[in-house]
Design an enzyme around this catalytic site. Structure first.
Site, mmCIF file in Angstrom:
data_model
loop_
_atom_site.group_PDB
_atom_site.id
_atom_site.type_symbol
_atom_site.label_atom_id
_atom_site.label_comp_id
_atom_site.label_asym_id
_atom_site.label_seq_id
_atom_site.Cartn_x
_atom_site.Cartn_y
_atom_site.Cartn_z
ATOM 1 N N SER A 30 0.865 -1.173 0.000
ATOM 2 C CA SER A 30 0.000 0.000 0.000
ATOM 3 C C SER A 30 0.904 1.226 0.000
ATOM 4 O O SER A 30 1.910 1.263 -0.713
ATOM 5 C CB SER A 30 -0.931 -0.046 1.219
ATOM 6 O OG SER A 30 -1.796 1.070 1.253
ATOM 7 N N TYR A 70 -6.584 6.880 -6.541
ATOM 8 C CA TYR A 70 -5.478 6.161 -5.917
ATOM 9 C C TYR A 70 -5.839 5.802 -4.479
ATOM 10 O O TYR A 70 -5.656 4.661 -4.047
ATOM 11 C CB TYR A 70 -4.221 7.026 -5.964
ATOM 12 C CG TYR A 70 -2.995 6.387 -5.339
ATOM 13 C CD1 TYR A 70 -2.224 5.476 -6.049
ATOM 14 C CD2 TYR A 70 -2.602 6.719 -4.044
ATOM 15 C CE1 TYR A 70 -1.094 4.905 -5.484
ATOM 16 C CE2 TYR A 70 -1.472 6.150 -3.474
ATOM 17 C CZ TYR A 70 -0.726 5.240 -4.185
ATOM 18 O OH TYR A 70 0.387 4.672 -3.629
ATOM 19 N N LYS A 73 -6.165 2.124 -2.574
ATOM 20 C CA LYS A 73 -5.326 1.759 -1.432
ATOM 21 C C LYS A 73 -6.141 1.593 -0.151
ATOM 22 O O LYS A 73 -5.888 0.660 0.629
ATOM 23 C CB LYS A 73 -4.217 2.804 -1.228
ATOM 24 C CG LYS A 73 -3.184 2.842 -2.348
ATOM 25 C CD LYS A 73 -2.465 1.499 -2.529
ATOM 26 C CE LYS A 73 -1.313 1.598 -3.505
ATOM 27 N NZ LYS A 73 -0.651 0.290 -3.734
#
Length: 283
Positions: free
Chosen positions: A140, A154, A158
Site C-alpha cells: 500500500s 489512488y 489503497k
C-alpha cells in the site's frame, strides 16, 4: 547459481517486478536463496537477473487490467510448484481532480490497485490453506491511511486494499496464513516519474488540486528519503517472523502523516460520542 542449503527454499510470487520496490524484493529473495516468479509488463526487464540466477527466477508477462490473464498466470505458476509468499506490488497513480478523471482512468486505477490484488489474494488462499500456511504482502502506501487532493482514485484503491486485507487476515489466520499491509512513504523507486496526469481544467488551477499538481510535476525524487533496498530488506525479514504485523509503516514521513491522520480522526470521533448514542431507540 545454487541456493544456500541452510534453510528451506521458498517460492515467491511478486507483481510489478520490473523496477522499484518489486525488483529490489525480487533481488533480495533470490540472494537469500529463494525462488521467484516475477510478473512484468516488459519482457526484457529482468533479463540480467535471469542470467545470474537461472531457473530460480521465472518471469511472466502480465497486464493487471486483464483479469483473465491474471488467472492464467497464477494457474501456470501453481502447476509448477506451491507458492509460499505473494507480494502484490504493482501500481501507479492517476493525478488530477476527481472531476477531471475519465471513466477509463478510474477503472484502470481501481483494477490495478484493488481488483487485481483481491483476485490474486483470493486465488492463493486455497492452495496456501491446503499446504498449511503462507504469507501475503500487500504494498500500500501512506495513501492507504491519508487523503490528499489529486489522488482520489489512488486513495480509493489503497484504502480499499487495506480494508480487504484486514478482513481476510481474520478469515484465514486459523490456517496459518498471514497478511501484511506495507505502507511506504516517499521512496526513490521512479514512482513519481511514472505518474499519469488528467487533462487539467482551468477551474482547479488556483485550488489545492492545482497547487498539488504543480508540486508533483516539479518533484525531485532525489529528495525522497526512502531507500527501496532497505524497504525490501525489512519486508523480507518480516516474512521470516512467525507473527508479522498486520500493518508495516515504513518511513518517517509515513509515520508522521499517518499518526497525524489517525489523531485527527480520533479527535473528531470523540466529539460525536453523544450524537452517536442519540439515534438509539429510547429505553
Amino acid at each position: 547459481m545454487t541456493a544456500p542449503s541452510d534453510q528451506a527454499v521458498r517460492h515467491w510470487f511478486i507483481t510489478g517486478a520490473s523496477g522499484g520496490l518489486g525488483r529490489h524484493l525480487t533481488e533480495h529473495a533470490l540472494r537469500g536463496g529463494d525462488r521467484v516468479t516475477a510478473t512484468v509488463r516488459r519482457p526484457a526487464a529482468l533479463e540480467d537477473l535471469r542470467e545470474t540466477y537461472g531457473d530460480r527466477l521465472t518471469v511472466e508477462i502480465l497486464d493487471l487490467t486483464r483479469p483473465a490473464d491474471v488467472g492464467e498466470v497464477i494457474d501456470r505458476t501453481l502447476r509448477s510448484e506451491p507458492v509460499d509468499i505473494v507480494v502484490n506490488n504493482a501500481g501507479y497513480a492517476v493525478v488530477g481532480a476527481a472531476e477531471e478523471m475519465t471513466v477509463d482512468q478510474i477503472r484502470d486505477q481501481i483494477e490495478v490497485l484493488l481488483l487485481a490484488p483481491m483476485l490474486i489474494t483470493r486465488a492463493f488462499l486455497k492452495p496456501m490453506r491446503e499446504q498449511g500456511g503462507g504469507r501475503i504482502i500487500q504494498i500500500s502506501s501512506m495513501g492507504g491511511q491519508i487523503g490528499t487532493p489529486t489522488h482520489s482514485s489512488y486513495h480509493a484503491g489503497k484504502w480499499g486494499l487495506e480494508g480487504f486485507t484486514e478482513s481476510v487476515s481474520r478469515e484465514v489466520s486459523d490456517f496459518g496464513i498471514r497478511l501484511t499491509v506495507v505502507e511506504p512513504g516517499a521512496t526513490r523507486t521512479g514512482f513519481a516519474s511514472a505518474l499519469r496526469y488528467t487533462t487539467a481544467s482551468a477551474a482547479y488551477r488556483d485550488t489545492a488540486v492545482g497547487r498539488t499538481r504543480r508540486l508533483l510535476e516539479s518533484a525531485d525524487e532525489s529528495l525522497f528519503t526512502g531507500d527501496p533496498a532497505r524497504l525490501a530488506a525489512v519486508i523480507y525479514d518480516t516474512t521470516r517472523h512467525p507473527d508479522p504485523p498486520l500493518r508495516l509503516t515504513l518511513g518517517s514521513d509515513t509515520y508522521d502523516a499517518v499518526h497525524a491522520a489517525l489523531t485527527e480522526r480520533l479527535a473528531a470521533l470523540e466529539t460525536q460520542k453523544e450524537l452517536a448514542a442519540s439515534v438509539a431507540f429510547p429505553r
